[in-house]
Design an enzyme around this catalytic site. Structure first.
Site, PDB file in Angstrom:
ATOM      1  N   ARG A 180      -9.915 -11.815   2.260  1.00 46.58           N
ATOM      2  CA  ARG A 180     -10.796 -12.861   1.736  1.00 46.58           C
ATOM      3  C   ARG A 180     -10.137 -14.239   1.793  1.00 46.58           C
ATOM      4  NH1 ARG A 180     -11.161  -9.681  -3.796  1.00 46.58           N
ATOM      5  NH2 ARG A 180     -10.869  -8.059  -2.209  1.00 46.58           N
ATOM      6  N   LYS A 209       0.841  -1.189   0.000  1.00 45.85           N
ATOM      7  CA  LYS A 209       0.000   0.000   0.000  1.00 45.85           C
ATOM      8  C   LYS A 209       0.882   1.247   0.000  1.00 45.85           C
ATOM      9  CE  LYS A 209      -3.709  -2.007   2.896  1.00 45.85           C
ATOM     10  NZ  LYS A 209      -4.853  -1.909   1.979  1.00 45.85           N
TER      11      LYS A 209
END
Length: 524
Positions: free
Chosen positions: A375, A301
């Site tokens: 996920r 990020k």
């Protein structure tokens, strides 16, 4: 929390306190006349001072309006603050407005240094009417919730603290026949129980807020598991905590793939409530995302994108907090809370774009982006939870930024493979004052997460990102009725909103508590 909350049956003008908060609906003061009964009694006791001040400041009771004055010893309260509720109706939005004004009353108590606050609002006498009694109890619960939610602050690391002097909140119900109804609906015992439940829900929400607000260096996977153990000990729950070797034996390779870039030991946690004699009943499963810090892994990020990534375990925080409430709700079926905690960091041992990982249920996943890690962990934990064949399974996760693009910062996305479960959760969210919006699971979008070399890939691209993430999770729940709440927006706020502070909000705790309460009441 150290603020005591209790129901008091009294006349507001006579009740001794440092601050009396009078909550009134829009139109309570209009054309020089006061229509609200409580406000009218107080105005008479104050010799018309309230009405004069309201006219001067054009106060009518609109939502957000506030009128404050000193009583100079003319009534039991030293100060009075009148708070506008807006349009008063018997619905969930009006009850949430009651939470908000109760929080504002506590903020007024903080600013004036009050130690004892009393809150009164326009309510009807139950008088044997079951519906009216239930409304009164729900109002009392909302006032208690709002007051304690408004009392919350996270100043643990500040050198100069501004401690709340408030020690007690009295919720005033007029001394009428309602007060003499004992343990029956609308009576003393029932209203006191409603206030206790509201206070407990607020305390649980504060627990989730604290966990989300703590730095990631303090809330590591092991620390989060330790907090779950404390909750289990304090509330009579069973707890199971598994480490890396045990997770490997469970073939949770998606989970381990995310965890392998960090030196912190991953933790797989199950909290369980099992009522006596009901161990064989179909359980309910709650699953939370617990990435205690998310750097994005090798798909790193930006620096700004990492600033708030200590909050990426907000789903697990909500599950831990909600599980602390389950013994009080006492459903006649087991409830299990699950989370897999780890960090997602770049290192020489980190998983890489292009890796293929095989989950517990045998589904293989091509990793295209290591920043789509939540996920993966959830997939393995959902598969593990689904093996218990729960009657319903709900997961909460700060899963995608895409849901914020779709719904904004205050609303969670609700995805479900079961229409009845989705409807139950929407109703619970509305009653609890949490904002959710139903989202689709279109089968044609499965094409976006198909991989040429594995069963799935872990990202479906930019478009419909929240939907493709939910479709990915659906591959790990089997035939279990399941719902996914993407709480990326409301789990943490950049500025105060109503009774929600800046920072962690405890999103999902009150929703789960309400859903379990209603579901428990429906079961034999």
């Amino acid at each position: 929390m150290s603020v005591e909350t209790q129901v008091v049956f009294a006349k507001p003008a006579a009740h001794p306190c440092d601050l009396l908060a009078v909550c009134v609906g829009d139109g309570a003061v209009r054309g020089g006349k006061i229509s609200d009964a409580h406000l009218n009694d107080l105005d008479r006791a104050l010799g018309g001072l309230l009405r004069a001040c309201a006219e001067e400041e054009e106060f009518t009771g609109k939502e957000g309006q506030q009128l404050a004055l000193h009583t100079h010893g003319k009534i039991g309260a030293q100060r009075v603050v009148v708070l506008g509720l807006g349009n008063r109706a018997d619905n969930d939005r009006a009850r949430d407005a009651l939470r908000t004004v109760a929080a504002r009353a506590v903020k007024a108590a903080r600013s004036t240094g009050a130690r004892k606050l009393a809150v009164v609002w326009p309510h009807a006498e139950a008088d044997g009417n079951a519906d009216a009694a239930e409304r009164l109890e729900r109002d009392v619960q909302a006032v208690a919730e709002g007051a304690l939610l408004g009392a919350y602050s996270f100043d643990k690391y500040k050198k100069e603290k501004k401690p709340l002097k408030l020690a007690r909140v009295d919720i005033i119900v007029r001394e009428e026949r309602t007060a003499r109804r004992g343990g029956r609906p609308g009576g003393r015992a029932a209203l006191s129980a409603a206030a206790r439940l509201g206070a407990r829900i607020a305390e649980a929400t504060a627990l989730a807020r604290d966990l989300v607000n703590e730095p990631a260096g303090r809330v590591t996977p092991s620390a989060l598991a330790a907090r779950a153990r404390e909750v289990a000990r304090d509330h009579g729950l069973q707890v199971e905590v598994l480490g890396r070797a045990q997770i490997r034996k469970l073939d949770m390779n998606l989970f381990l793939g995310v965890a392998q870039g960090s030196e912190e030991e991953p933790q797989l946690v199950r909290l369980s409530y099992v009522p006596r004699g009901r161990a064989s009943a179909k359980p309910v499963a709650l699953v939370g995302k617990a990435i205690t810090f998310d750097s994005g892994g090798l798909s790193l990020k930006t620096a700004q994108g990492m600033e708030d990534m200590k909050t990426d375990m907000a789903g697990a925080a909500a599950v831990i907090a909600a599980m602390s409430l389950v013994p009080e709700i006492a459903p006649p079926f087991p409830v299990h809370g699950f989370f897999g905690a780890c960090e997602n960091l770049p290192s020489g041992s980190a998983y890489k774009p292009g890796d293929v990982l095989v989950g517990r249920n045998g589904v293989s996943v091509e990793v295209l982006n290591t920043d789509a890690e939540g996920r993966l962990v959830l997939g393995d934990v959902l598969a593990w939870a689904a093996e218990r064949e729960p009657a319903a399974m709900v997961d909460l996760a700060t899963l995608t930024g895409a849901i914020m693009v779709a719904l904004g910062p205050w609303t969670a996305g609700l995805f479900s493979n079961d229409g009845n479960l989705g409807a139950e959760l929407r109703e619970a969210a509305s009653a609890a004052g949490e904002s959710v919006w139903p989202m689709p699971l279109p089968g044609e979008m499965e094409e976006l997460i198909k991989s040429p070399i594995a069963d799935l890939k872990n990202t479906g691209g930019r478009h419909g990102g929240a939907i493709s993430a939910a479709l990915f999770l659906q591959h790990f729940v089997g035939k279990v009725p399941w719902a996914h709440l993407d709480i990326a927006g409301p789990s943490s706020l950049d500025k105060e909103k109503g009774y929600n502070p800046r920072g962690g909000t405890g999103a999902g705790v009150r929703l789960l508590a309400e859903w379990l309460r209603v579901r428990a009441a429906q079961k034999p």
